[in-house]
Design an enzyme around this catalytic site. Structure first.
Site, PDB file in Angstrom:
ATOM      1  N   ASN A 163      34.063 -11.197  53.808  1.00 21.55           N
ATOM      2  CA  ASN A 163      33.148 -12.120  53.139  1.00 21.55           C
ATOM      3  C   ASN A 163      31.953 -12.490  54.013  1.00 21.55           C
ATOM      4  OD1 ASN A 163      34.825 -12.243  50.851  1.00 21.55           O
ATOM      5  ND2 ASN A 163      36.109 -13.773  51.860  1.00 21.55           N
ATOM      6  N   HIS A 214      23.423  -8.521  44.165  1.00 20.43           N
ATOM      7  CA  HIS A 214      24.492  -9.083  44.996  1.00 20.43           C
ATOM      8  C   HIS A 214      24.337  -8.635  46.455  1.00 20.43           C
ATOM      9  CE1 HIS A 214      28.380 -10.489  46.314  1.00 20.43           C
ATOM     10  NE2 HIS A 214      28.746  -9.265  46.632  1.00 20.43           N
ATOM     11  N   HIS A 247      28.831 -13.857  52.535  1.00 22.26           N
ATOM     12  CA  HIS A 247      29.089 -14.165  51.127  1.00 22.26           C
ATOM     13  C   HIS A 247      28.998 -15.655  50.813  1.00 22.26           C
ATOM     14  CE1 HIS A 247      30.182  -9.986  50.896  1.00 22.26           C
ATOM     15  NE2 HIS A 247      30.479 -10.085  49.607  1.00 22.26           N
ATOM     16  N   GLU A 267      44.009 -12.154  50.927  1.00 24.45           N
ATOM     17  CA  GLU A 267      43.052 -12.927  51.718  1.00 24.45           C
ATOM     18  C   GLU A 267      43.631 -14.230  52.261  1.00 24.45           C
ATOM     19  OE1 GLU A 267      38.943 -12.749  50.302  1.00 24.45           O
ATOM     20  OE2 GLU A 267      38.697 -14.792  51.040  1.00 24.45           O
ATOM     21  N   ARG A 306      41.350 -10.531  55.812  1.00 23.41           N
ATOM     22  CA  ARG A 306      40.491 -10.052  54.728  1.00 23.41           C
ATOM     23  C   ARG A 306      39.262 -10.930  54.544  1.00 23.41           C
ATOM     24  NH1 ARG A 306      42.165  -7.662  48.744  1.00 23.41           N
ATOM     25  NH2 ARG A 306      40.025  -7.244  48.106  1.00 23.41           N
TER      26      ARG A 306
END
Lengths: 370, 370
Positions: free
Chosen positions: A253, A273, A256, A245, A249
């Site tokens: 997210n 989640h 997130h 990441e 990558r």
């Protein structure tokens, strides 16, 4: 990169010495023993880590297959839930590994969802400075996302996934049949993570998911199979480009930064989640519109998809300073900046490095006003 | 691989993307700030981890150099000693990192001996799945061995270094001047680790060490400097050949299988790590003779060297089953076998995979009889 034999699909995640296969096949849970024998020269000891929900359903089948293949199986059964993704559970796994005297080349197997996979992977990365580990994901979320790519972690009381490692599994073994025992809520949360790939990198997959939500919710085999294949392929491609990441990558997210804040502010007790990430994605998409990156109507389109999926769509009532504080501890900060994943449009995500706090205030205010 | 300018010596540990320098220079502690500025694009936040013994001696100088170079410095001070190399100390470091809100690209600096270095490195490897870390070793043992090579760990109640990671530092910054404040006992234990390189791979270095023990004990600069240089070069060569201990790196564990057992059986309260490893080395050398690998007289030669160094040479009184049990938990087992590092002769170590328990019984009995 992929091999397809009837209803079996194998992707190789090509990471040099850390390469591994993602094996997707209905019913493959019963054949994990043979798969391990192909990976290891000799079948000796292994440990299965699972939780109190999954173990009664599937551990006996896994154990039987392993024992028939000559493995000596010990087990470690944890409580179920994100709030147990703690250093205490990590210690429980470590004690069990010590008790079983697993040595450096003997594998530990994660049988469960994202929480079990993350904790088991992190434990495997640390025990004796790293032993092999195998992912057998049993939730939609774990099958489409978290079991692939080697992100492992536990939570710190002040931040999700703050203690962890990049540590790749030796094999990801996906049996879509095990999803049959999932609660609808878990299925919905997992499908939301699948939709994420459409949002960040594949508009046609977003449309396909939107059209097939009813079938996915009913776990129709052809739709579920196509969904898992597509997601694993997307995930593998991204991880091969950027294992740790440093760049692309980070797009995975999406939702997130806000989602982790939601989980943290509600102490991991209110949302799954995937639900929290879906709410976070709505915020990220609205922010994309408010900052002028995405065309008007993008949020509406995403919300319509989530609504059809039956996700909770109410953004919890915290004020902007609480949001910023919760996000300040998010692990994806660089320096004192918070990184947000935003959209140029559906199918085209990017990392926005310079969102000012006042934009977040405006975003949160726009929800309170609505 | 090495650059020498007056009394400054720099070795590069070449590990591709994980390469780093070992910088050895008297007085360099006062210049760590500038060194960090060369490594990082911008000086932001960092954290120094040290212990209650080292911090009062050297933390102010390190802090001054860092602050003058523009760094914002937080600190985490731990109790001193191997018995604090625990998950509790790890949690203390994690809490401090969270408190300081260090982000992914901000470094943590280990200022101390092997225990501080191991715990700090492991914490750095886990926090946000890995942040940069710097080694400033302050003991002989750490300067000649543990600060180089990326082995990091904490102890589990049932085994030393059972929880850890291979995680390389970004820089090893060695100032031999700081050894002046060490207790003689610590100096002796460190010199014992230096002698190890002679035993496993360099007979002439063993002879040189043996001839120069008195000068080394007095910390005569030329001898100490030569010793540190030689050891760092040996360590770097071995680590470059075998970073994660699949092969030749295991030789560095000479004396460690027995030594860890001694530490574990005495609950880390009786011997310093280097003392326990020296005792373990005597056992390994006697075993080498008893198994017919090493010529008669090898143990005597090693013992004479240790005796001149003034190390404790009495092997503690545990029976063979206690030894085997304590070693059964040692992390260097493969399958159910215990791996021993033995010598063909001084300067020529090897990994012996097939030592039977009765040989260990005979070895322990031979000490009880003597």
């Amino acid at each position: 990169m992929s091999e397809s034999v009837e209803n079996r699909q194998i992707y190789q995640v090509d990471l040099g010495a850390r390469s591994y296969d993602i094996h997707i096949e209905a019913g493959c849970l019963n054949h994990i023993g043979g798969a391990l024998n192909k990976l290891f020269n000799s079948s000796t000891r292994c440990m299965v880590v699972s939780n109190v929900t999954v173990a009664p359903l599937y551990l006996a089948r896994v154990r039987k297959s392993l024992e028939e293949a000559g493995w000596q199986v010990s087990e470690c059964i944890l409580p179920d839930g994100e709030r147990y993704k703690t250093i205490d559970s990590f210690n429980t796994i470590m004690d069990a590994l010590m008790q079983a005297r697993l040595s450096r080349n003997e594998p530990v197997i994660a049988l469960g969802g994202g929480v079990v996979g993350d904790m088991t992977g992190f434990s495997a990365s640390c025990y004796r400075r790293g032993i092999p580990f195998i992912q057998i994901p049993t939730t939609v979320l774990a099958q489409v996302d978290s079991s692939v790519g080697g992100k492992t972690a536990i939570n710190h009381p002040h931040g999700k996934n703050m203690i962890g490692a990049f540590y790749q599994p030796k094999l990801v073994w996906i049996d879509p049949d095990v999803l049959q025992t999932l609660a609808q809520r878990e299925i919905k949360a997992g499908i939301a993570e699948a939709i994420k790939y459409g949002l960040i990198r594949d508009a046609s997959f977003f449309d396909w998911m939107h059209s097939n939500i009813a079938a996915a919710l009913k776990l129709e085999p052809a739709v579920i199979s196509t969904m898992i294949h597509a997601c694993c392929q997307h995930k593998a491609e991204v991880v091969m480009q950027d294992e740790t990441e440093q760049g692309v990558r980070a797009l995975l997210n999406l939702g997130h930064t806000f989602g982790h804040a939601i989980e943290s502010m509600t102490r991991y007790t209110t949302y799954l989640h995937g639900e929290a990430v879906a709410l976070g994605t709505l915020l990220a998409v609205r922010l994309s519109e408010q900052c002028g990156y995405a065309p008007a109507g993008t949020e509406k389109k995403v919300a319509a998809c989530y609504k059809q999926l039956g996700l909770p769509l109410h953004i919890p009532d915290f004020d902007a300073s609480q949001w910023l504080d919760a996000m300040g501890h998010d692990k994806k900060n660089i320096g004192s900046q918070i990184r947000y994943i935003l959209l140029h449009k559906i199918g085209d995500g990017f990392v926005a490095g310079s969102i000012e706090p006042h934009a977040i205030h405006a975003l949160i205010d726009s929800y309170h006003a609505g």
